[in-house]
Motif scaffolding. Structure first.
Motif, PDB file in Angstrom:
ATOM      1  N   THR A 119       3.862  14.117   0.002  1.00  0.00           N
ATOM      2  CA  THR A 119       3.605  15.122   1.036  1.00  0.00           C
ATOM      3  C   THR A 119       2.674  16.239   0.552  1.00  0.00           C
ATOM      4  O   THR A 119       2.579  17.281   1.202  1.00  0.00           O
ATOM      5  N   ASP A 120       1.985  16.058  -0.581  1.00  0.00           N
ATOM      6  CA  ASP A 120       1.064  17.105  -1.026  1.00  0.00           C
ATOM      7  C   ASP A 120      -0.227  17.045  -0.202  1.00  0.00           C
ATOM      8  O   ASP A 120      -0.383  16.200   0.689  1.00  0.00           O
ATOM      9  N   ASP A 121      -1.166  17.941  -0.488  1.00  0.00           N
ATOM     10  CA  ASP A 121      -2.385  18.031   0.319  1.00  0.00           C
ATOM     11  C   ASP A 121      -3.162  16.720   0.314  1.00  0.00           C
ATOM     12  O   ASP A 121      -3.645  16.261   1.361  1.00  0.00           O
ATOM     13  N   THR A 122      -3.284  16.115  -0.847  1.00  0.00           N
ATOM     14  CA  THR A 122      -4.035  14.859  -0.944  1.00  0.00           C
ATOM     15  C   THR A 122      -3.351  13.762  -0.127  1.00  0.00           C
ATOM     16  O   THR A 122      -4.008  12.993   0.575  1.00  0.00           O
ATOM     17  N   LEU A 124      -1.395  14.143   2.498  1.00  0.00           N
ATOM     18  CA  LEU A 124      -1.540  14.392   3.926  1.00  0.00           C
ATOM     19  C   LEU A 124      -2.939  14.016   4.411  1.00  0.00           C
ATOM     20  O   LEU A 124      -3.103  13.479   5.519  1.00  0.00           O
ATOM     21  N   GLN A 125      -3.963  14.290   3.600  1.00  0.00           N
ATOM     22  CA  GLN A 125      -5.325  13.904   3.967  1.00  0.00           C
ATOM     23  C   GLN A 125      -5.453  12.383   4.023  1.00  0.00           C
ATOM     24  O   GLN A 125      -6.113  11.830   4.916  1.00  0.00           O
ATOM     25  N   THR A 126      -4.801  11.697   3.075  1.00  0.00           N
ATOM     26  CA  THR A 126      -4.846  10.232   3.062  1.00  0.00           C
ATOM     27  C   THR A 126      -4.132   9.660   4.278  1.00  0.00           C
ATOM     28  O   THR A 126      -4.607   8.707   4.909  1.00  0.00           O
ATOM     29  N   ARG A 127      -2.974  10.229   4.625  1.00  0.00           N
ATOM     30  CA  ARG A 127      -2.265   9.795   5.834  1.00  0.00           C
ATOM     31  C   ARG A 127      -3.151   9.945   7.069  1.00  0.00           C
ATOM     32  O   ARG A 127      -3.220   9.044   7.914  1.00  0.00           O
ATOM     33  N   GLN A 128      -3.816  11.094   7.166  1.00  0.00           N
ATOM     34  CA  GLN A 128      -4.684  11.332   8.316  1.00  0.00           C
ATOM     35  C   GLN A 128      -5.823  10.321   8.360  1.00  0.00           C
ATOM     36  O   GLN A 128      -6.174   9.810   9.430  1.00  0.00           O
ATOM     37  N   THR A 147     -16.154  12.218   6.358  1.00  0.00           N
ATOM     38  CA  THR A 147     -15.492  13.523   6.224  1.00  0.00           C
ATOM     39  C   THR A 147     -16.260  14.465   5.312  1.00  0.00           C
ATOM     40  O   THR A 147     -16.061  15.681   5.383  1.00  0.00           O
TER      41      THR A 147
END
Length: 280
Positions: A119-122, A124-128, A147
């Motif tokens: 759930t870190d920033d990286t 969350l970006q990968t999930r998106q 991006t």
């Protein structure tokens, strides 16, 4: 015990109260009146507003007198009086399957894979990015925005999508099957679930109130015992494992001097810790 009086058209006799029992109402008391038709009808009208659960009139054998029988919540004491405050609360448990639709993105195998990202920033970006790529493939797009430079686009194919998910540590076979369903138009699935319901029949005179402890929380199967549940209360087996979401009690009058309070427990195989917290 009161004796029957030969009626001359003026006498009304009440016999001693008798205990009785009803599967829906629990223990109750029965009052009986004997007298001529006019007085029986007058008594019937009088008792309507006094908490009588049910009434019935019977013609006696002599053709002159009638008997009025009325059932009341409460128990009959040793002195023949009725105490309405000690009528027991009846509790029943029922189990039935329920169906509801959830997004295919909530399918347990897919959730397991995406949870590997963290759930870190990286993460969350990968999930998106994974979600954007999958949605674009479903729409039939062959490119996606870059991006790093919004003016540019990147090629997109199912292979590129699967290379992306495999590259970040997700199971390629699981995500391939998931993508195949998405491209086939599958958007939701129906999980196996059950609804366990506790129903209480509570007389108005009883001061019992249903507890709201742990409403909205996930309960482990073992915690159902703290809710008064036992497996011998059902004739079918509960699903093994999983969790039970406790819903808020529903309180409604059902007539006959009673209220009915129902509490539902909905089974789920998995759930979000963020939404529901640690299980009870």
């Amino acid at each position: 015990m009161s004796s029957f009086v030969a009626h001359d058209g003026t006498a009304l006799v009440e016999l001693p109260a008798l205990p009785t029992y009803d599967n829906l109402r629990g223990e109750q008391a029965q009052r009986r009146f004997r007298g001529p038709p006019a007085l029986i009808l007058a008594k019937f009208a009088e008792l309507k507003g006094q908490g009588v659960q049910s009434m019935r009139i019977t013609e006696l054998a002599d053709g002159i007198a009638f008997e009025l029988t009325g059932d009341y919540p409460g128990t009959v004491g040793s002195n023949g009086t009725i105490d309405p405050t000690i009528t027991p609360v009846l509790t029943d448990w029922t189990l039935e399957p329920v169906e509801f639709a959830k997004s295919i993105w909530d399918f347990p195998a897919v959730v397991t894979e995406l949870n590997k990202l963290g759930t870190d920033d990286t993460a969350l970006q990968t999930r998106q990015r994974i979600r954007n790529y999958a949605d674009a493939l479903v729409r039939g797009d062959s490119t996606v925005p870059d991006t790093t430079d919004p003016k540019k686009t990147l090629p997109l194919t199912p292979k590129i999508f699967l290379d992306l998910v495999a590259g970040v540590g997700l199971d390629r076979a699981v995500m391939a099957a998931f993508l195949s369903d998405l491209l086939a138009g599958v958007t939701s699935f129906t999980p196996n679930s059950w609804n366990l319901r506790r129903t209480r029949r509570i007389p108005f005179a009883n001061t019992f109130q249903e507890s709201v402890t742990n409403v909205g929380r996930m309960l482990t199967p073992a915690s159902l015992g703290n809710e008064g549940f036992s497996s011998n209360l059902l004739r079918s087996a509960l699903p093994s494992g999983g969790y039970w979401l406790k819903k808020a009690p529903f309180d409604r009058p059902v007539g006959d001097g009673n209220r009915e309070v129902t509490t539902d427990y909905v089974w789920t195989e998995s759930y979000s810790l963020f939404l529901f917290g640690s299980p009870v």
